[in-house]
Write an enzyme that holds these catalytic residues in place. Structure first.
Site, mmCIF file in Angstrom:
data_model
loop_
_atom_site.group_PDB
_atom_site.id
_atom_site.type_symbol
_atom_site.label_atom_id
_atom_site.label_comp_id
_atom_site.label_asym_id
_atom_site.label_seq_id
_atom_site.Cartn_x
_atom_site.Cartn_y
_atom_site.Cartn_z
ATOM 1 N N THR A 17 -54.745 54.495 1.258
ATOM 2 C CA THR A 17 -53.666 53.757 0.588
ATOM 3 C C THR A 17 -54.044 52.304 0.265
ATOM 4 O O THR A 17 -53.459 51.708 -0.638
ATOM 5 C CB THR A 17 -52.395 53.728 1.463
ATOM 6 O OG1 THR A 17 -52.709 53.089 2.703
ATOM 7 C CG2 THR A 17 -51.862 55.119 1.710
ATOM 8 N N ASP A 18 -55.023 51.746 0.998
ATOM 9 C CA ASP A 18 -55.284 50.308 0.852
ATOM 10 C C ASP A 18 -55.645 49.903 -0.580
ATOM 11 O O ASP A 18 -55.178 48.873 -1.071
ATOM 12 C CB ASP A 18 -56.397 49.871 1.813
ATOM 13 C CG ASP A 18 -55.929 49.840 3.266
ATOM 14 O OD1 ASP A 18 -54.698 49.929 3.481
ATOM 15 O OD2 ASP A 18 -56.779 49.734 4.163
ATOM 16 N N ASP A 54 -63.102 55.131 3.842
ATOM 17 C CA ASP A 54 -61.923 54.292 3.964
ATOM 18 C C ASP A 54 -61.842 53.601 2.601
ATOM 19 O O ASP A 54 -62.859 53.096 2.099
ATOM 20 C CB ASP A 54 -62.142 53.268 5.093
ATOM 21 C CG ASP A 54 -60.895 52.435 5.341
ATOM 22 O OD1 ASP A 54 -60.409 51.802 4.375
ATOM 23 O OD2 ASP A 54 -60.408 52.404 6.467
ATOM 24 N N SER A 55 -60.671 53.559 1.993
ATOM 25 C CA SER A 55 -60.616 53.075 0.607
ATOM 26 C C SER A 55 -60.979 51.595 0.478
ATOM 27 O O SER A 55 -61.256 51.116 -0.626
ATOM 28 C CB SER A 55 -59.260 53.363 -0.023
ATOM 29 O OG SER A 55 -58.278 52.497 0.473
ATOM 30 N N SER A 56 -60.999 50.858 1.594
ATOM 31 C CA SER A 56 -61.450 49.461 1.524
ATOM 32 C C SER A 56 -62.930 49.390 1.158
ATOM 33 O O SER A 56 -63.413 48.356 0.699
ATOM 34 C CB SER A 56 -61.240 48.771 2.871
ATOM 35 O OG SER A 56 -59.926 48.949 3.271
ATOM 36 N N THR A 80 -56.748 57.592 5.321
ATOM 37 C CA THR A 80 -56.094 57.937 6.593
ATOM 38 C C THR A 80 -55.682 59.399 6.662
ATOM 39 O O THR A 80 -55.738 60.003 7.742
ATOM 40 C CB THR A 80 -54.837 57.046 6.772
ATOM 41 O OG1 THR A 80 -55.268 55.700 6.821
ATOM 42 C CG2 THR A 80 -54.081 57.368 8.034
HETATM 43 N N1 ASP Z 1 -57.597 52.005 5.525
HETATM 44 C C1 ASP Z 1 -57.061 53.234 5.016
HETATM 45 C C2 ASP Z 1 -57.630 53.464 3.638
HETATM 46 O O1 ASP Z 1 -57.221 52.835 2.711
HETATM 47 C C3 ASP Z 1 -55.577 53.131 4.937
HETATM 48 C C4 ASP Z 1 -54.878 54.384 4.451
HETATM 49 O O2 ASP Z 1 -55.453 55.330 3.977
HETATM 50 O O3 ASP Z 1 -53.650 54.408 4.542
HETATM 51 O O4 ASP Z 1 -58.527 54.275 3.493
#
Ligand code: ASP
Length: 567
Positions: A141-142, A109-111, A43
Site C-alpha cells: 500500500t505504501d 515491499d512497495s517502498s 503486506t
Molecule cells: N510496507 C508495505 C508495502 O508497501 C505496506 C503495505 O503493503 O501495506 O509493501
C-alpha cells in the site's frame, strides 16, 4: 418527426443470421471468465520473520494458502483448472472467475519499487492482454497510488479492467482486510466493464490516478479526494457508470513504458529560501518539477523567487502547480497564484501529486515539442484532472425536461432513474437505424451509449449486425466496448463476422477486438467447414477477424483452397 421519434417508431433490432457459433467441447462454459493476478509483493503476502518484522513469505506460499480457502478457491469445480489456477465459487452474477497468479521474484515491499517495476507490470499486462478478461495487481500500500497512477498513463487505449489492490494486514492473519480486498478485486476484474486502472480498497473502487494513501493505521487507507469512487461495494456492487473514463479512440491497447525520471517534487513552506528553490531547480538534469503550493495554488510572490522560477521555465523545465490541500483545485483566484502562472508554472488543477509526478515523467518521455508537452499536462489524458466544462447536465436536456414535466418529476434521482430505464432501448433502436443524431441527443442527456438491453446486447452489437461502419465508429468514439458479451456469449466481432460485414470486422479488429483462446481453437473447425463448402467469402472474413490458423487436413497438411461458388 425528429430522428429520435422516427427511431422509436421503427422495429427492434434484428438478430444475427444463421451463422451462429457452434459451442464445442473445447470452449469453457459461458459463465467462466479468466483473470491474471500479478503478485508483486506487499503486506498482503507477508509473514513475520524471527525479529517480528514483516517480510514477503517464501515463493509459492500465497497460492498454496489461497487453495485452502473455500471462498477463494472452489475445489469441487470441474473440470479442474490447471495447477497454477484457482477458481472462485459461482458469483451472484452467475460467473466463475478462474484466476492464475503470476508471482514476481523477488516479492517486494512497495517502498523498494521503482519505475522499472511499473514497466514490468505494464509489459506483463500487454503480453497477456488477449488471454484474460481482466487483471489484478497485488501490491504494497505504501507506494500503491504511484503505481496505479503510472500504470494508468502507461496503458494506452485500455479496454479491460486492471485492478490494483493489497491490504493493511497479511492475508494469513485471523483478522485481515486481505481476503476481502482480493476477492472483490477478482470479481471486479472478471465481471464488470471497467476499462480503467482502478485501485480497490475497503469497499471502494477508485480511479487509480485519483488516489492517495491517507491512513497507515486503518483498513480505510485510501481516499480519492476529488472524484467519487468508480464503484461502491456494499450489499450490491454499484458501478458509477457516469464517472467511468470510457475509451474514445478506435485504437488497439498498447503500453508505452518510456518515462523521463528526471522529475521531482518541491513542497513549499513558509520561509523557504531562494537558495533552496534555486538549487532544486538548477539540478542540471531536472526536466520537470511538481511545485506543491499553498491553498488554491499560491506561493510567496517576492520578485527574487519569481525570477528564479522564470529562469527555470526559460531553460525548458516544466513546472506544475499542485496544491498541498487534500481536496480542491489550483485556480487563479489570488495574485500570489497568478504570479506563479506569469513565471511559467502550469496549473495542475486537482491532480494528486502522485498522478502529476507520474504523468510528468510519462509526458516528458514523449517525442513532442515543449509546447505540446505543456498542453498535454493541462488536459485530462485518463481522467486524472477535472474538466467541468465537459460534463452534460441531465436537467439541461429538453427531452428529459418534457418527460419530467409529464411525469411531474422534479428531483435528480428520479430523472436519472427514468433515463436509465428508457435509454437502453432507445440507444439500440437509434443504432439499428443508423441515427447518429438521435445517439447524440441521447448522449447529451447523459446516456452512456454502452448500456445493454434485456438480451445483454449493446448498441455496438446492433450496429455491428447492421454493418453500419459510421455508427460503429461513432459508438467506439463514445466509449463502447469491443469486449462486451451479450447473453448468448457473443461480442460485436462475432456479430460482424456472422453477418459478414468486412469493414466493421476490420474496424473492430483495429480497436483491439479479438476472439478468446478457446474460440480460436474452435475457429479452426469453422475454417474446415468453410473450405469444405467452398465459401471463400466466409474464409476471408474469419481470417480478417484474426483467425490466423490455416486449415489443415487429417495429416496436418495445409489444405489448398480453391474458390468455388456457394450453392
Ligand atoms: N510496507 C508495505 C508495502 O508497501 C505496506 C503495505 O503493503 O501495506 O509493501
Amino acid at each position: 418527426m425528429s430522428s429520435l421519434g422516427r427511431a422509436l417508431s421503427r422495429s427492434r433490432l434484428s438478430q444475427p443470421d444463421a451463422f451462429q457459433v457452434q459451442k464445442s467441447l473445447t470452449q469453457p462454459p459461458d459463465d467462466e471468465v479468466s483473470v491474471l493476478v500479478l503478485y508483486t509483493g506487499g503486506t498482503i503476502g507477508m509473514v513475520e520473520d524471527k525479529t517480528g518484522a514483516l517480510v514477503p513469505a517464501p515463493p509459492g506460499y500465497l497460492i498454496q494458502y489461497l487453495r485452502t480457502i473455500p471462498f477463494l478457491h472452489d475445489e469441487e469445480y470441474t473440470p479442474p483448472p490447471p495447477t497454477d489456477c484457482c477458481v472462485l465459487p459461482l458469483s451472484k452474477e452467475k460467473k466463475r472467475v478462474v484466476y492464475r497468479i503470476k508471482e514476481y521474484n523477488p516479492l517486494l515491499d512497495s517502498s523498494n519499487m521503482s519505475p522499472a517495476d511499473w514497466e514490468k507490470i505494464a509489459k506483463d499486462i500487454e503480453t497477456n492482454y488477449e488471454q484474460y478478461t481482466g487483471f489484478v495487481v497485488l501490491h504494497g500500500t505504501d507506494t500503491m497510488a504511484y503505481t496505479s497512477s503510472a500504470l494508468s498513463f502507461m496503458c494506452e487505449n485500455l479496454g479491460k479492467p486492471v485492478i490494483v489492490t493489497g491490504s493493511q494486514l497479511p492475508i494469513y492473519q485471523l483478522r485481515t482486510d486481505g481476503r476481502d480486498n482480493l476477492l472483490v478485486a477478482l470479481l471486479l476484474a472478471g465481471q464488470f466493464n471497467i476499462p480503467e486502472v482502478g485501485l480497490y480498497f475497503y469497499q471502494k473502487l477508485y480511479r487509480g490516478n485519483r488516489v492517495t494513501k491517507v491512513d497507515c493505521a486503518s483498513f480505510n487507507a485510501f481516499t480519492s479526494p476529488n472524484l467519487p469512487p468508480l464503484a461502491d461495494v456494499e450489499i450490491d456492487i454499484k458501478i458509477n457508470k457516469d464517472i467511468i473514463w470510457w475509451p474514445s479512440k478506435t485504437e488497439k491497447f498498447s503500453v508505452d513504458t518510456q518515462l523521463n525520471c528526471n522529475v521531482g517534487v518541491l513542497r513549499l513552506f513558509p520561509g523557504i529560501t531562494d537558495e533552496t528553490v534555486e538549487n532544486f531547480l538548477q539540478c542540471p538534469i531536472m526536466a520537470g518539477v511538481i511545485l506543491e503550493t499553498f491553498g488554491s495554488g499560491n506561493a510567496p510572490d517576492r520578485q527574487s523567487l519569481m525570477d528564479i522560477i522564470s529562469q527555470a521555465s526559460a531553460r525548458g523545465v516544466i513546472m506544475i502547480n499542485c496544491t498541498q490541500c487534500l481536496r480542491g483545485s489550483v485556480t487563479s483566484a489570488y495574485a500570489t497564484g497568478q504570479a506563479l502562472a506569469k513565471a511559467g508554472v502550469i496549473a495542475g488543477f486537482d491532480m494528486t501529486p502522485e498522478a502529476a509526478l507520474s504523468k510528468l515523467a510519462y509526458v516528458l518521455a514523449k517525442n513532442l515539442s515543449l509546447e505540446e508537452k505543456k498542453q498535454m499536462m493541462q488536459c485530462s489524458l485518463r481522467g486524472e484532472l477535472t474538466d467541468d466544462s465537459k460534463k452534460p447536465k441531465l436537467c439541461d436536456s429538453r427531452f428529459i425536461q418534457v418527460i419530467a414535466k409529464s411525469l411531474s418529476i422534479n428531483c435528480d434521482e428520479e430523472l436519472a432513474a427514468v433515463r436509465d430505464a428508457l435509454t437502453p432501448t432507445l440507444v439500440c433502436v437509434a443504432a439499428k437505424n443508423g441515427d447518429i443524431e438521435a445517439l447524440d441527443a441521447l448522449k447529451e442527456m447523459g446516456s452512456d451509449l454502452i448500456t445493454a438491453d434485456y438480451d445483454g446486447r449493446t448498441p455496438l452489437h446492433v450496429a455491428a449486425c447492421e454493418g453500419d461502419v459510421k455508427v460503429v465508429e461513432y459508438l467506439l468514439s463514445k466509449g463502447a466496448s469491443v469486449y462486451a458479451r451479450d447473453c448468448f456469449g457473443e461480442t460485436p466481432l462475432h456479430n460482424a463476422v456472422h453477418c459478414r460485414h468486412k469493414d466493421v470486422v476490420k474496424l473492430l479488429r483495429k480497436t483491439g477486438a479479438h476472439f478468446s483462446p478457446s474460440e480460436m481453437v474452435d475457429a479452426k473447425t469453422k475454417l474446415h467447414s468453410l473450405v469444405a463448402s467452398g465459401d471463400s467469402e466466409g474464409l476471408e472474413i474469419w481470417q480478417l477477424a484474426g483467425v490466423d490458423q490455416k486449415p489443415t487436413d487429417v495429416n496436418g497438411e495445409f489444405i489448398k483452397f480453391t474458390a468455388c461458388p456457394r450453392s
